[in-house]
Write an enzyme that holds these catalytic residues in place. Structure first.
Site, PDB file in Angstrom:
ATOM      1  N   ASP A 269      60.799  19.518 -15.381  1.00  0.00           N
ATOM      2  CA  ASP A 269      60.808  18.194 -14.770  1.00  0.00           C
ATOM      3  C   ASP A 269      61.809  17.352 -15.571  1.00  0.00           C
ATOM      4  OD1 ASP A 269      60.359  16.013 -13.187  1.00  0.00           O
ATOM      5  OD2 ASP A 269      58.183  16.025 -13.382  1.00  0.00           O
TER       6      ASP A 269
HETATM    7  C1  NOJ Z   1      60.207  13.299 -12.027  1.00  0.00           C
HETATM    8  C2  NOJ Z   1      59.074  13.714 -11.135  1.00  0.00           C
HETATM    9  O1  NOJ Z   1      57.929  13.997 -11.912  1.00  0.00           O
HETATM   10  C3  NOJ Z   1      59.381  14.918 -10.273  1.00  0.00           C
HETATM   11  O2  NOJ Z   1      58.335  15.109  -9.364  1.00  0.00           O
HETATM   12  C4  NOJ Z   1      60.695  14.759  -9.579  1.00  0.00           C
HETATM   13  O3  NOJ Z   1      60.960  15.883  -8.773  1.00  0.00           O
HETATM   14  C5  NOJ Z   1      61.774  14.569 -10.630  1.00  0.00           C
HETATM   15  N1  NOJ Z   1      61.498  13.357 -11.376  1.00  0.00           N
HETATM   16  C6  NOJ Z   1      63.174  14.493 -10.036  1.00  0.00           C
HETATM   17  O4  NOJ Z   1      63.375  13.302  -9.393  1.00  0.00           O
END
Ligand code: NOJ
Length: 735
Positions: A269
């Site tokens: 993530d």
């Molecule tokens: C953080 C989020 O937790 C995740 O779900 C998302 O896909 C990513 N950012 C990318 O934007």
């Protein structure tokens, strides 16, 4: 695999830097502007990123869309980089790209896997046409604590429903024709794992859970996603029992690959591998890159740590070249599966993009999904449906004429001009729109000067009030944890003032989580849950409120009596001192002082404009043989005056087991449509394999013995019976 030789030849030809480059995922600075430029490596800067692409130092970009620009960026990779490896473009297409569908939690309320498939398919078609190959969806974190803001992105509190929705959404995104189909996008089940188990519901917080909870509640939807063909998994921010998920070899390698046979790639993530430092698990960036990579995170999102450190880590021998090659092979194999080596542009062009993005068909689907996601909780005195003529309606509340909060969280590319407010939806549905008055009454979290007075006046001039209150889109989603899951105070005050007018009130809740309702909101004669229904929200709500379509949704999350009951889910264990919900006062049982520990509106609850009445549970036998099955049936009758579309739910309880079991657990559900006066028999087939749990040995096991079964309209009601699972004589549970 058609491209195997080509991939091996590429790996053989790559420098270590080019290999690390394939594992480097950056935010797209070309198509998602404005973007902050990272002062360290310049990665927000289009010119700098173009250079990185030419040098083979970036393998994927995310959150940029658009066919024209996409072709141009891809052209740089496949014409100007040494090895001409196409880029992978990803995006957070969570509930639609341009056409915005209901938030996933709302759609879970439809209890309709076919619908989830169709909206994911439509989102994928728009995504693929916009030159994007991968979506960071579905989120399959099971909702256990409504304070946690991200429940809005998932499938609710039940494991079975999450499994079914995860499967439908993965299949919907990836399509049925192979990933190289031009309308397919790669799905990414996220966030592995335990992210929604954050202690106290505080986003990113620590989790601490038993193996049974991990394997019985949080992991199954990931397994379902892998089984459905998801070739990408995103690792989570949180730690699990002391080991950060993004540095957790057991989760990301032993279980994901070893046990489940996952063959795709794992992406971190947003900087989650770098956050191993803040977790106190890694010493510095180099250490974090090593730990995450060795644990099984193949691709690094945004931090740049892999690009910076993997070459050195391989040269020093701390990371093997074999591991590096393995990660690169996974990424290239997925790129090949998407058809990027055959056509790096995947047939995208602006004409096709224009034709499918925001198409009439998708807009109609958004409206259909919207109305199917609405849940009717209360309809005393048959206030609903509203009358299209001859009834003066006051539409009151901060969401009465609002368009900013119809999409809900996690939308980037919706078309603002297509957002339909409640007012617009009501006016379109009413035979005489002049009978509609609008008053905001309050802002979402702050009072509005003179608002209550104006709203009360509007109510007094009307025959009925529709009070549109609840949460703004900003109040749920990432980092939007709440301590109290209540209607904000200024809106509660508005509700009290409107109730005091004595006018009949329909409360129309807007919400990204279950709410604890009180006072005039809880006591309103009619109560409707409308979540965030997407761009067609106003029409979808009007379809149901004015009776063109009956309400059919069911709660995918329990509405508790009070916030303090969180974490809460219907599948709680009985405890050694179960409280009797029928008794008002009981000492020394598992309860709170102030409230029974039940739901005000249980998981699975939802009314229709008809009235379903349940008969007795019918079973051919009270024994389920170990190698057999058992039919469990019930006759449901519509004793109401309008159509009832009933969702008959089958719950079980394993009375005695080697590990204590939930008091009820959903095992199946079926929808049945009943005309007034009509009866239908609804039958389910139970198999022993449905009755097991994760045992002390961490394996799924089925134990013989006595089971309760309910056929029910929700998790706190229904008709019940018992049966005995007759086991093989030699079974021992090790006690
Ligand atoms: C953080 C989020 O937790 C995740 O779900 C998302 O896909 C990513 N950012 C990318 O934007």
């Amino acid at each position: 695999m058609r491209h195997r030789e080509r991939i091996e030849a590429l790996i053989a030809a790559m420098t270590i830097e080019e290999k690390a480059g394939q594992l480097n995922l950056l935010a797209d600075p070309f198509r998602w502007l404005p973007m902050a430029v990272n002062p360290l490596d310049g990665t927000g800067d289009p010119a700098r990123v173009t250079t990185l692409i030419r040098e083979g130092k970036v393998g994927s970009l995310f959150n940029g869309i658009g066919a024209k620009a996409g072709r141009e960026i891809q052209r740089v990779a496949v014409e100007e980089s040494r090895l001409k490896i196409p880029l992978l473009f990803a995006a957070d297409v969570v509930h639609g790209l341009s056409t915005i569908f209901p938030v996933p939690l709302a759609e879970a309320a439809a209890f309709d896997v076919e619908l989830a498939y169709r909206t994911a398919r439509a989102a994928a078609v728009e995504t693929a046409a916009s030159a994007v190959h991968q979506t960071y969806a579905p989120m399959v974190d099971v909702a256990r604590d409504q304070r946690w803001g991200r429940n809005v992105e998932g499938g609710g509190e039940d494991v079975l429903l999450n499994n079914l929705l995860a499967t439908a959404r993965v299949r919907g995104f990836q399509g049925d024709k192979g990933l190289d189909d031009r309308d397919a996008v790669l799905a990414t089940a996220k966030h592995m794992a335990g992210y929604s188990a954050a202690i106290g519901g505080v986003d990113y917080n620590t989790t601490d859970m038993s193996e049974q909870t991990l394997r019985g509640v949080f992991l199954p939807p990931f397994k379902a996603s892998v089984d459905a063909g998801s070739l990408s998994i995103m690792s989570a921010f949180n730690d699990v029992n002391g080991i950060p998920a993004s540095g957790n070899r057991r989760l990301l390698t032993d279980i994901l690959r070893g046990e489940w046979g996952f063959e795709g790639f794992v992406v971190s993530d947003y900087t989650s591998e770098q956050e191993l430092i803040a977790h106190g698990f890694a010493e510095d960036g180099r250490d974090a890159a090593r730990l995450a990579f060795q644990a099984g995170v193949d691709v690094s999102m945004v931090s740049g740590l892999y690009m910076e450190h993997l070459p050195g880590l391989v040269q020093s021998g701390e990371v093997s070249m074999a591991r590096l090659d393995e990660a690169v092979r996974r990424v290239l194999t997925v790129k090949a599966a998407l058809g990027l080596f055959d056509d790096p542009y995947r047939g995208t062009d602006e004409r096709r993009e224009k034709a499918v993005v925001g198409s009439r068909e998708h807009i109609a689907l958004s409206r259909e999904a919207g109305r199917k996601s609405i849940v009717l909780l209360k309809n005393d005195g048959d206030l609903l449906p509203l009358k299209k003529s001859g009834q003066r309606i006051a539409l009151i509340g901060p969401f009465a004429d609002d368009v900013d909060n119809v999409w809900g969280p996690w939308t980037i590319w919706g078309a603002p001009e297509r957002r339909v407010s409640l007012e617009t939806g009501f006016r379109a549905a009413m035979a005489d729109p002049a009978l509609l008055t609008i008053a905001r009454g309050s802002d979402v979290e702050t009072p509005l000067a003179g608002g209550i007075e104006a709203a009360v006046a509007a109510a007094q001039g009307a025959d009925i009030v529709v009070l549109a209150i609840g949460e703004s889109a900003r109040m749920s989603g990432e980092a939007q944890s709440r301590t109290e899951i209540v209607v904000p105070a200024p809106q509660q005050a508005l509700a009290e003032a409107i109730a005091a007018t004595g006018k009949p009130v329909v409360v129309l809740l807007r919400n990204g989580r279950a709410l604890a309702l009180s006072g005039a909101v809880r006591n309103a004669p009619a109560l409707v849950v409308s979540w965030f229904l997407g761009e067609q929200m106003g029409h979808a709500v009007a379809d149901v409120l004015f009776g063109d379509h009956g309400p059919t949704g069911r709660l995918p999350v329990s509405f508790p009596h009070r916030s303090g009951q969180q974490p809460y889910s219907y599948d709680r264990k009985t405890t050694g001192r179960p409280a009797d919900p029928a008794l008002e006062t009981q000492e020394y049982v598992s309860r709170y002082r102030e409230t029974p520990n039940t739901a005000l509106y249980a998981f699975g609850y939802g009314l229709t404009y008809g009235q379903a009445t349940y008969g007795e549970v019918e079973m051919a036998s009270a024994e389920l043989p170990w190698a057999g099955h058992l039919e469990v049936a019930i006759t449901v009758t519509n004793t109401g005056a309008r159509t009832a579309e009933e969702l008959v739910q089958l719950y079980i309880h394993d009375r005695v087991a080697s590990l204590t079991q939930p008091g009820r657990l959903l095992k199946d559900f079926k929808r049945v449509s009943l005309r007034p006066g009509e009866s239908k028999r609804v039958a389910f087939t139970l198999h022993p394999s449905q009755l097991g749990f994760i045992g002390a040995d961490e394996r799924y096991r089925v134990e013989p013995g006595l089971f309760d079964v309910w056929l029910a309209p929700h998790a706190q009601g229904g008709s019940t019976a018992t049966f005995r699972l007759v086991g093989p004589p030699s079974v021992s549970d090790g006690r």
